[in-house]
Design an enzyme around this catalytic site. Sequence first.
Site, PDB file in Angstrom:
ATOM      1  N   ASN A  75      39.719  35.614  36.229  1.00  0.00           N
ATOM      2  CA  ASN A  75      39.417  35.951  37.620  1.00  0.00           C
ATOM      3  C   ASN A  75      39.232  37.460  37.705  1.00  0.00           C
ATOM      4  O   ASN A  75      40.202  38.207  37.619  1.00  0.00           O
ATOM      5  CB  ASN A  75      40.574  35.485  38.516  1.00  0.00           C
ATOM      6  CG  ASN A  75      40.415  35.924  39.955  1.00  0.00           C
ATOM      7  OD1 ASN A  75      39.419  36.563  40.326  1.00  0.00           O
ATOM      8  ND2 ASN A  75      41.386  35.589  40.779  1.00  0.00           N
ATOM      9  N   CYS A  81      40.026  40.469  41.189  1.00  0.00           N
ATOM     10  CA  CYS A  81      41.259  41.196  41.527  1.00  0.00           C
ATOM     11  C   CYS A  81      41.022  42.699  41.485  1.00  0.00           C
ATOM     12  O   CYS A  81      40.213  43.189  40.710  1.00  0.00           O
ATOM     13  CB  CYS A  81      42.362  40.873  40.521  1.00  0.00           C
ATOM     14  SG  CYS A  81      42.606  39.133  40.254  1.00  0.00           S
TER      15      CYS A  81
END
Lengths: 304, 261
Positions: free
Chosen positions: A128, A131
């Site tokens: 991911n 962030c």
Amino acid sequence: MSTVDLRVNIGGLQLKNPVLTASGTFGYGIEFQSFGDLNALGGVVVKGTTLEPRAGNPPQRVVETAAGMLNSIGLENPGVDYFLEHYLPQLRSLGVTTIVNMAGNSVAEYCELAERLQQPGIAALELNISCPNVKAGGMAFGTSEKLVEEVVSQVKEHSRLPLIVKLSPNVTDIARIAQAAEAAGADALSLINTLLGMAVDHRTRRPILGNVVGGLSGPAIKPVALRMVWQVAQAVQIPVIGIGGIMTAADALEFIICGASAIQVGAANFVEPVAAWQIIDGIAAYLKENGMTDIKQLIGSLEI
Amino acid sequence: MISSYDAAILENQQLAPSIWRLQLDVAALAQQVRPGQFVQVRVTNTYDPFLRTPLSVHDCDAKAGTIALLYQTVGTSTHALSRLRPGASVNILGPLGNGFTLPPARSNGNFALLVAGGIGIAPLLFLARELVAKKVSTRLLYGARTAADLTGIDAFEQLGVAVACCTDDGSQGLKGNVVDLLAGYLQSGAAGDVYACGPTPMLRALQQLVRSKGLAAQFSLEAYMACGLGACLGCVVAVPGGGYAHVCTDGPVFKEREVEL
């Protein structure tokens, strides 16, 4: 259904069918066991996992919007140690194809996470990159080609598992970010993550979410996701996983036709917990109706 | 076990300007649901409204195979729900959540004090029915904005529950809020286990009162949620010492000490 071959290979990750459940929308799979056989899914992408436990954002964390929803959960999760001790053994014994979504705030954190996750029972990692990078003044990794290259290449050095990089749509040119991830060694790409949005109560003149802004998901974002998947699939050689407002088999097929080798079902899981299983059946039925024997015949078959 | 049910609508009745009662034919659910649990209702098959609507089970008749839901028309989903007629059906997921912890049957001198604010009355009828079945002496203290919003008092009285009411405008019962009503009742030296549901400010005041009186209390909380299954992590309430609990799976019923309101 035995006459159609739904298997796909996503950068070394072999899936029995192209239907995954998106991170943060299906818990650890265990929560949905009463609705279907987890082992029948292509795979489960578990809740975004960080090195340390995270409490998450103050409420209100979700709000319904037109044909979708906003969330600002804040990566609430029990941390990697708890995941490895508590959830992974259950997933492993069930035989679930488990993909762990990793979240961090520095390259070093991502690398340590990747190392900790080199465990039997974990089929692949999903990075991911939406962030904030604390060392880059809080700028999201996924918004800069340079940061993407750095984090992807470093994580690759600490992992032998297939690495799927999950792209943020909150960028100027997603194809260039995709190419940066590919050049840095990503085995596959998944897109899109949520679109940054906001909801306001005109009566109180206050934001509805505790975090003020949040990620938009659901059918409302599907056209944007479809366009980005199509653009990225043309720009890279590695497999692409389509995500964004997929509610039905028809939605999933559209992503596959635009070049996605697999798809993830996200917000649909909240509304219809059997959605992922229904989508698998629907894809198989479509292939049969159209005289196809292999899902690969459909991938990227868009005619313009 | 949590399952998905297509439930036929038997009745959808307006009880007050914005309060409706929905009766559903769903035997498999009616036979397992407990007071304080809730269901997730999919009102339409369209994408707007997108999410399901969480509603606590208001009443249940296991023999007849029916449940009742009490709801307030506040948003798109609940307005759409109020337009559905008998014969139509809705898809529901349930039973969800933990439910109230009931005392053992005939526990000596255990009085139950049910405290409702507004639509917080919803989970308390089913609870009252079970308490009465366990021979627990039960009293309802019920507050609403105005007399017209006090709904379903008859159903409690038919169970033999003593009911005391209050309204913000004084149009029925004591003029004031339900926490004041309870405080007044406790002044006589009465005591009991408190079971409450209502708006957060009410529960916050009630938490202070029960602590000062040393009473045990269970609160049924409401929260915005997406799934109801513990997956979205949207419906949190702060807990003492930091962090959050999930209203859908850790609750919706909490002992008052377990939450920071």
